[in-house]
Design an enzyme around this catalytic site. Structure first.
Site, PDB file in Angstrom:
ATOM      1  N   GLU A   1      42.607  48.419  44.676  1.00  9.91           N
ATOM      2  CA  GLU A   1      42.018  48.944  45.902  1.00  9.91           C
ATOM      3  C   GLU A   1      41.576  47.794  46.796  1.00  9.91           C
ATOM      4  O   GLU A   1      41.233  46.712  46.321  1.00  9.91           O
ATOM      5  CB  GLU A   1      40.828  49.840  45.574  1.00  9.91           C
ATOM      6  CG  GLU A   1      41.266  51.130  44.893  1.00  9.91           C
ATOM      7  CD  GLU A   1      40.159  52.143  44.745  1.00  9.91           C
ATOM      8  OE1 GLU A   1      40.404  53.317  45.066  1.00  9.91           O
ATOM      9  OE2 GLU A   1      39.039  51.789  44.311  1.00  9.91           O
TER      10      GLU A   1
ATOM     11  N   CYS B   1      37.878  43.200  52.204  1.00 13.99           N
ATOM     12  CA  CYS B   1      37.481  42.877  50.833  1.00 13.99           C
ATOM     13  C   CYS B   1      38.712  42.971  49.944  1.00 13.99           C
ATOM     14  O   CYS B   1      39.277  44.048  49.784  1.00 13.99           O
ATOM     15  CB  CYS B   1      36.399  43.877  50.410  1.00 13.99           C
ATOM     16  SG  CYS B   1      35.877  43.676  48.710  1.00 13.99           S
TER      17      CYS B   1
ATOM     18  N   CYS C   1      39.234  44.064  35.253  1.00 14.22           N
ATOM     19  CA  CYS C   1      38.455  42.830  35.101  1.00 14.22           C
ATOM     20  C   CYS C   1      38.024  42.698  33.650  1.00 14.22           C
ATOM     21  O   CYS C   1      37.644  43.684  33.025  1.00 14.22           O
ATOM     22  CB  CYS C   1      37.222  42.865  36.010  1.00 14.22           C
ATOM     23  SG  CYS C   1      36.255  41.333  35.943  1.00 14.22           S
TER      24      CYS C   1
ATOM     25  N   CYS D   1      29.331  47.770  36.571  1.00 13.44           N
ATOM     26  CA  CYS D   1      30.481  47.724  37.489  1.00 13.44           C
ATOM     27  C   CYS D   1      31.601  48.677  37.082  1.00 13.44           C
ATOM     28  O   CYS D   1      32.043  48.679  35.936  1.00 13.44           O
ATOM     29  CB  CYS D   1      31.000  46.283  37.557  1.00 13.44           C
ATOM     30  SG  CYS D   1      32.484  46.107  38.546  1.00 13.44           S
TER      31      CYS D   1
ATOM     32  N   GLY E   1      38.180  42.522  40.164  1.00 14.58           N
ATOM     33  CA  GLY E   1      38.536  41.324  39.410  1.00 14.58           C
ATOM     34  C   GLY E   1      37.624  40.138  39.614  1.00 14.58           C
ATOM     35  O   GLY E   1      36.809  40.110  40.539  1.00 14.58           O
TER      36      GLY E   1
ATOM     37  N   SER F   1      27.107  36.094  41.681  1.00 13.20           N
ATOM     38  CA  SER F   1      26.463  37.329  41.222  1.00 13.20           C
ATOM     39  C   SER F   1      25.424  36.963  40.179  1.00 13.20           C
ATOM     40  O   SER F   1      25.764  36.677  39.043  1.00 13.20           O
ATOM     41  CB  SER F   1      27.508  38.258  40.604  1.00 13.20           C
ATOM     42  OG  SER F   1      28.411  38.684  41.585  1.00 13.20           O
ATOM     43  N   LEU F   2      24.172  36.962  40.590  1.00 12.33           N
ATOM     44  CA  LEU F   2      23.095  36.538  39.693  1.00 12.33           C
ATOM     45  C   LEU F   2      22.541  37.741  38.921  1.00 12.33           C
ATOM     46  O   LEU F   2      22.597  37.778  37.703  1.00 12.33           O
ATOM     47  CB  LEU F   2      22.001  35.873  40.536  1.00 12.33           C
ATOM     48  CG  LEU F   2      21.322  34.662  39.954  1.00 12.33           C
ATOM     49  CD1 LEU F   2      22.319  33.630  39.483  1.00 12.33           C
ATOM     50  CD2 LEU F   2      20.389  34.047  40.998  1.00 12.33           C
ATOM     51  N   HIS F   3      21.985  38.665  39.642  1.00  6.35           N
ATOM     52  CA  HIS F   3      21.551  39.965  39.126  1.00  6.35           C
ATOM     53  C   HIS F   3      20.405  39.957  38.110  1.00  6.35           C
ATOM     54  O   HIS F   3      19.961  41.026  37.691  1.00  6.35           O
ATOM     55  CB  HIS F   3      22.730  40.766  38.557  1.00  6.35           C
ATOM     56  CG  HIS F   3      23.865  40.929  39.505  1.00  6.35           C
ATOM     57  ND1 HIS F   3      23.704  41.040  40.867  1.00  6.35           N
ATOM     58  CD2 HIS F   3      25.212  40.997  39.297  1.00  6.35           C
ATOM     59  CE1 HIS F   3      24.880  41.161  41.448  1.00  6.35           C
ATOM     60  NE2 HIS F   3      25.813  41.137  40.518  1.00  6.35           N
TER      61      HIS F   3
ATOM     62  N   CYS G   1      30.543  48.283  46.989  1.00  4.89           N
ATOM     63  CA  CYS G   1      30.590  47.235  45.957  1.00  4.89           C
ATOM     64  C   CYS G   1      30.542  47.834  44.566  1.00  4.89           C
ATOM     65  O   CYS G   1      29.696  48.657  44.266  1.00  4.89           O
ATOM     66  CB  CYS G   1      29.375  46.325  46.046  1.00  4.89           C
ATOM     67  SG  CYS G   1      29.208  45.524  47.591  1.00  4.89           S
TER      68      CYS G   1
HETATM   69  N1  SAH Z   1      33.950  39.559  40.096  1.00  6.19           N
HETATM   70  C1  SAH Z   1      33.240  39.026  41.193  1.00  6.19           C
HETATM   71  C2  SAH Z   1      33.631  39.640  42.520  1.00  6.19           C
HETATM   72  C3  SAH Z   1      33.819  41.127  42.571  1.00  6.19           C
HETATM   73  S1  SAH Z   1      32.402  42.140  42.366  1.00  6.19           S
HETATM   74  C4  SAH Z   1      31.755  39.101  40.963  1.00  6.19           C
HETATM   75  O1  SAH Z   1      31.335  39.793  40.037  1.00  6.19           O
HETATM   76  O2  SAH Z   1      31.029  38.437  41.697  1.00  6.19           O
HETATM   77  C5  SAH Z   1      31.585  41.995  43.952  1.00  6.19           C
HETATM   78  C6  SAH Z   1      30.061  42.252  43.894  1.00  6.19           C
HETATM   79  O3  SAH Z   1      29.784  43.644  43.634  1.00  6.19           O
HETATM   80  C7  SAH Z   1      29.375  41.474  42.776  1.00  6.19           C
HETATM   81  O4  SAH Z   1      28.190  40.875  43.223  1.00  6.19           O
HETATM   82  C8  SAH Z   1      29.082  42.577  41.789  1.00  6.19           C
HETATM   83  O5  SAH Z   1      28.082  42.211  40.899  1.00  6.19           O
HETATM   84  C9  SAH Z   1      28.742  43.723  42.675  1.00  6.19           C
HETATM   85  N2  SAH Z   1      28.743  45.012  41.994  1.00  6.19           N
HETATM   86  C10 SAH Z   1      29.367  45.364  40.844  1.00  6.19           C
HETATM   87  N3  SAH Z   1      29.105  46.650  40.521  1.00  6.19           N
HETATM   88  C11 SAH Z   1      28.298  47.125  41.490  1.00  6.19           C
HETATM   89  C12 SAH Z   1      27.693  48.408  41.733  1.00  6.19           C
HETATM   90  N4  SAH Z   1      27.910  49.429  40.929  1.00  6.19           N
HETATM   91  N5  SAH Z   1      26.929  48.539  42.828  1.00  6.19           N
HETATM   92  C13 SAH Z   1      26.750  47.511  43.687  1.00  6.19           C
HETATM   93  N6  SAH Z   1      27.298  46.303  43.517  1.00  6.19           N
HETATM   94  C14 SAH Z   1      28.062  46.085  42.431  1.00  6.19           C
HETATM   95 FE1  SF4 Z   2      34.279  41.896  36.986  1.00  5.20          FE
HETATM   96 FE2  SF4 Z   2      32.740  41.284  39.108  1.00  5.20          FE
HETATM   97 FE3  SF4 Z   2      32.834  43.807  38.124  1.00  5.20          FE
HETATM   98 FE4  SF4 Z   2      31.622  41.894  36.726  1.00  5.20          FE
HETATM   99  S1  SF4 Z   2      30.998  42.687  38.760  1.00  5.20           S
HETATM  100  S2  SF4 Z   2      33.053  43.426  35.902  1.00  5.20           S
HETATM  101  S3  SF4 Z   2      32.913  40.166  37.187  1.00  5.20           S
HETATM  102  S4  SF4 Z   2      34.502  42.690  39.075  1.00  5.20           S
END
Ligand code: SAH
Ligand code: SF4
Length: 353
Positions: free
Chosen positions: A91, A104, A111, A118, A167, A221-223, A343
């Site tokens: 997508e 995007c 992934c 995610c 990914g 992506s710190l979180h 996201c």
């Molecule tokens: N794999 C990379 C890039 C793709 S994800 C990464 O993880 O950084 C892009 C962003 O979306 C990341 O910051 C990810 O943590 C965030 N993300 C993943 N699942 C999400 C969700 N359910 N709600 C909001 N953001 C999310």
């Molecule tokens: Fe992969 Fe980024 Fe999703 Fe984590 S947030 S599973 S690294 S796509």
């Protein structure tokens, strides 16, 4: 067998053209047709003779992924489900702003990182995308909005690229580097490097390499503000722990002092959204002397997920703490939620309803 041209580097394209007995300047012209004009039909390449057009069509092809589905959100966010030659799908999303917008793009089908929050991560990895498959996503977006030939910077609707789709780009570094260098090439699509942001979950050994090879901006992506919590929601933290990720960020900044890093922080209710977490986060930035901007992301739920979004009031409180400490901490407005385009919601195989 005809050969796909999208995704070849300039050098590779020149070699292909030499192999059919043509001069290198033809490769330059072809590059412009493909990436500046967005042309897919050799017959329409008007500065080539009839014979050359025929020869090109016999040997090569310029293809786009097939658009399987296209959805438009009530907020004008658009999502495409794209299919490649082998039937694999990803997508892609376009998020418009007033007079610009970001595309995007995805780098993998699924992934392997498996972050717990995610949707993409719940799909496992099927395969890496090729450089051509990464670049051609953006080309589909340009087709849809009629943005060929490459407009000047000021008049672009598709002005920015975020590598934040499906990914982990740093699990596919070769093809990501190649694709980003094609997207930024001044003779073609010509998106400026500072308008591209690549987001990673923190694959430490690849961070420096890919940034050096591409010059794009970094988002991490710190979180979570400590390793224990981060490991719980991002198992990759066991492999590349938080302090190693932040050291890699520090290195990156020591080489290019002007660059801010965006830290993405997803706010999950009662998991990582306390004021204490915000304080820990500020202490971390100070410890590593990082020039950082935060991007606070409201959690976007998906079918079957176990987390809940942090309440608005809590998000505001969290942002305030960071701002009081001198950090920019905008809250990312979720876009395209009604079509699962926000996201972390992307997935190429949705559960049957
Ligand atoms: N794999 C990379 C890039 C793709 S994800 C990464 O993880 O950084 C892009 C962003 O979306 C990341 O910051 C990810 O943590 C965030 N993300 C993943 N699942 C999400 C969700 N359910 N709600 C909001 N953001 C999310
Ligand atoms: Fe992969 Fe980024 Fe999703 Fe984590 S947030 S599973 S690294 S796509």
């Amino acid at each position: 067998m005809v050969k796909e041209l999208v995704g070849l580097s300039k050098e590779e394209l020149t070699a292909e053209i030499s192999a059919i007995g043509e001069k290198p300047f033809r490769a330059k012209q072809l590059w412009q047709w493909i990436y500046f004009h967005g042309e897919t039909d050799f017959e329409k390449m008007s500065n080539f003779s009839k014979d050359l057009r025929k020869k090109l069509a016999e040997n090569f092809t310029i293809t786009r992924p097939k658009i399987v589905a296209e959805q438009l959100s009530s907020d004008k966010t658009r999502k495409w489900l794209l299919e490649f030659a082998d039937g694999q799908r990803v997508e892609m999303v376009y998020i418009p702003e007033e007079d610009r917008g970001a595309v995007c793009i995805s780098t993998q089908v699924g992934c392997a990182v498996g972050c717990k929050f995610c949707h993409t991560g719940s799909q496992k990895l099927t395969r890496n995308l090729t450089a051509g498959e990464i670049v051609s996503q953006f080309m589909v977006a340009r087709d849809t909005y009629g943005e060929w030939p490459s407009p000047t910077n000021e008049t672009r609707y598709l002005s920015n690229i975020v590598v934040m789709g499906m990914g982990e780009p740093l699990h596919n570094p070769e093809n990501t580097i190649k694709a980003l260098n094609i997207l930024t090439d001044g003779d073609g699509i010509a998106i400026s490097r500072r308008r591209i942001t690549m987001s990673t979950s923190g694959i430490v050994p690849q961070i420096e390499r890919v940034l050096k090879a591409t010059g794009v901006r970094l988002a991490v992506s710190l979180h979570a503000p400590n390793s224990e919590l981060r490991s719980k929601i991002m198992p990759i933290n066991n492999r590349y722990p938080l302090d190693e990720v932040l050291k890699a960020c520090q290195n990156y900044q020591s080489e290019d002092g002007s660059r801010y890093i965006t830290f993405e922080y997803l706010l999950l209710k009662d998991v990582n959204d306390s004021v204490d977490c915000a304080h820990q986060l500020i202490a971390l930035m100070k410890k590593y002397k990082l020039r950082a901007t935060f991007n606070l992301i409201p959690f976007n739920p998906w079918p079957g997920c176990v987390f809940e979004p942090s309440p608005n009031a809590q998000v505001k409180k969290f942002a305030k703490e960071l701002e009081n400490a001198g950090f920019a901490a905008p809250v990312r407005v979720p876009r395209g939620q009604d079509i699962l385009a926000a996201c972390g919601q992307l997935k190429s195989k949705h559960e049957e309803k």
